[in-house]
Design an enzyme around this catalytic site. Structure first.
Site, PDB file in Angstrom:
ATOM      1  CD  GLN A   1      -6.118  -3.484   2.490  1.00  0.00           C
ATOM      2  OE1 GLN A   1      -6.002  -3.937   1.357  1.00  0.00           O
ATOM      3  NE2 GLN A   1      -5.163  -3.655   3.400  1.00  0.00           N
TER       4      GLN A   1
ATOM      5  N   GLY B   1      11.035  -2.919   5.096  1.00  0.00           N
ATOM      6  CA  GLY B   1      10.261  -4.160   5.109  1.00  0.00           C
ATOM      7  C   GLY B   1       9.731  -4.472   3.708  1.00  0.00           C
ATOM      8  CG  HIS B   2       6.806  -1.981   1.926  1.00  0.00           C
ATOM      9  ND1 HIS B   2       6.759  -0.830   2.665  1.00  0.00           N
ATOM     10  CD2 HIS B   2       5.595  -2.573   2.067  1.00  0.00           C
ATOM     11  CE1 HIS B   2       5.572  -0.715   3.228  1.00  0.00           C
ATOM     12  NE2 HIS B   2       4.851  -1.761   2.888  1.00  0.00           N
TER      13      HIS B   2
ATOM     14  CB  SER C   1       3.298   2.513   5.951  1.00  0.00           C
ATOM     15  OG  SER C   1       3.902   1.634   5.036  1.00  0.00           O
TER      16      SER C   1
ATOM     17  CG  LEU D   1      11.041  -1.561   9.589  1.00  0.00           C
ATOM     18  CD1 LEU D   1      11.752  -1.372   8.257  1.00  0.00           C
ATOM     19  CD2 LEU D   1      11.366  -0.397  10.503  1.00  0.00           C
TER      20      LEU D   1
ATOM     21  CG  MET E   1      -1.923  -1.187   1.124  1.00  0.00           C
ATOM     22  SD  MET E   1      -3.499  -0.837   1.909  1.00  0.00           S
ATOM     23  CE  MET E   1      -2.983  -0.541   3.571  1.00  0.00           C
ATOM     24  N   GLY E   2       2.144   1.084  -0.390  1.00  0.00           N
ATOM     25  CA  GLY E   2       3.014   2.244  -0.547  1.00  0.00           C
ATOM     26  C   GLY E   2       3.580   2.746   0.755  1.00  0.00           C
TER      27      GLY E   2
END
Ligand code: PAF
Length: 287
Positions: A61, A36-37, A186, A184, A30-31
């Protein structure tokens, strides 16, 4: 790196890769990307010829009153990070491109969504399953990587993938943590400095649960009570949404620990809800 915003264009690319027999790795996000991403994308990069990442804050969601509008968005930063990690295609659609106004189809795995996040966010996982199904149909990935921080999501996606026959290899990537242990997320950027200091208590409490199992405690309720007491002491401004000991595969509560378990927690700090978990296996001698 190619940036695609139209689902039809991504679908066309995917058909080209399929015709050419190329393996495709996929990291849906989700940006507001962080390390982590990056680890999800790097894992796909190691394993497949083409790497696709998506950046889409999926409205379905988020429940009423949740943080859809406040969810951090920074596409410029995301493009730079994805490019650095070696992503080939970044898919960043607008919500209207993903959901027609008359859309009426949901994908759900209710049995695995009864506890943990599914209990406090009743429509969350059907939104996740629906968008991940749509993304799988567009990308047609060989493998897809999901973070283990969202353990319940990973278990649900595995079930959905098997039940609907998507044939995607689902890979779980280890949780990436700050130096002090905070997982981590966002959402971490939305913590106040004081909340950030307290938030490390989430992972410390889960580590305590693991230690108690290693020391021989088998009563999940006793362990949860001890961790709750630690949470109250270490995180006075945190409100515990849940703290549970569950079976890592079925996500059903465990009372007596006789095999691997998952301790999972969600803690809310003013506007920010953070989740974390710890997979705990018993010492070999006591199995
Ligand atoms: O884990 C996430 O970031 C989201 O739930 C996902 C899998 C990208 C679906 O929107």
């Amino acid at each position: 790196m190619e940036i695609i915003t139209e689902p039809s264009v991504l679908g066309e690319r995917a058909r080209e890769w399929m015709r050419a027999g190329r393996s495709v790795g996929f990291a849906p996000t989700m940006g507001s990307l962080h390390a982590g991403h990056a680890s999800l994308m790097a894992l796909a990069r190691e394993r497949t010829e083409v790497v696709v990442a998506s950046v889409f804050v999926n409205p379905t969601q988020f429940g009423p009153g949740e943080d859809l509008d406040a969810y951090p968005r920074d596409l410029e930063h995301d493009v730079a990070l994805a490019e650095r990690v070696g992503v080939d295609v970044l898919f960043a659609p607008r919500p209207e491109a993903m959901y027609a106004p008359e859309a009426a189809t949901w994908v759900e795995v209710p049995r695995l969504a009864r506890h943990l996040c599914g209990a406090s966010r009743p429509t969350h996982f059907r939104g996740v399953c629906t968008v991940v199904s749509k993304l799988f149909l567009l990308v047609r990935p060989t493998l897809a990587v999901f973070g283990q921080k969202d353990w319940q999501q990973l278990a649900i996606i595995r079930r959905m993938n098997a039940d609907l026959g998507f044939g995607v290899e689902i890979v779980g990537a280890p949780i990436v943590r700050e130096a002090d242990g905070l997982a981590l997320s966002s959402r971490n950027v939305r913590l106040t400095p004081a909340e950030r200091t307290e938030a490390v208590g989430i992972s410390r409490g889960l580590a305590l649960a693991g230690e108690l199992v290693q020391r021989g405690e088998r009563d999940a309720e006793c362990i949860v009570a001890e961790v709750r007491a630690r949470y109250a002491a270490d995180m006075p401004s945190g409100v515990v949404d849940y703290l549970e000991c569950v079976d890592p595969a079925t996500i059903e509560p465990v009372a007596t620990i006789a095999g691997p378990v998952l301790f999972a927690a969600a803690v809310k700090f003013s506007a920010v809800r953070l989740i974390d978990n710890r997979y705990v296996d018993m010492p070999v001698a006591s199995r």
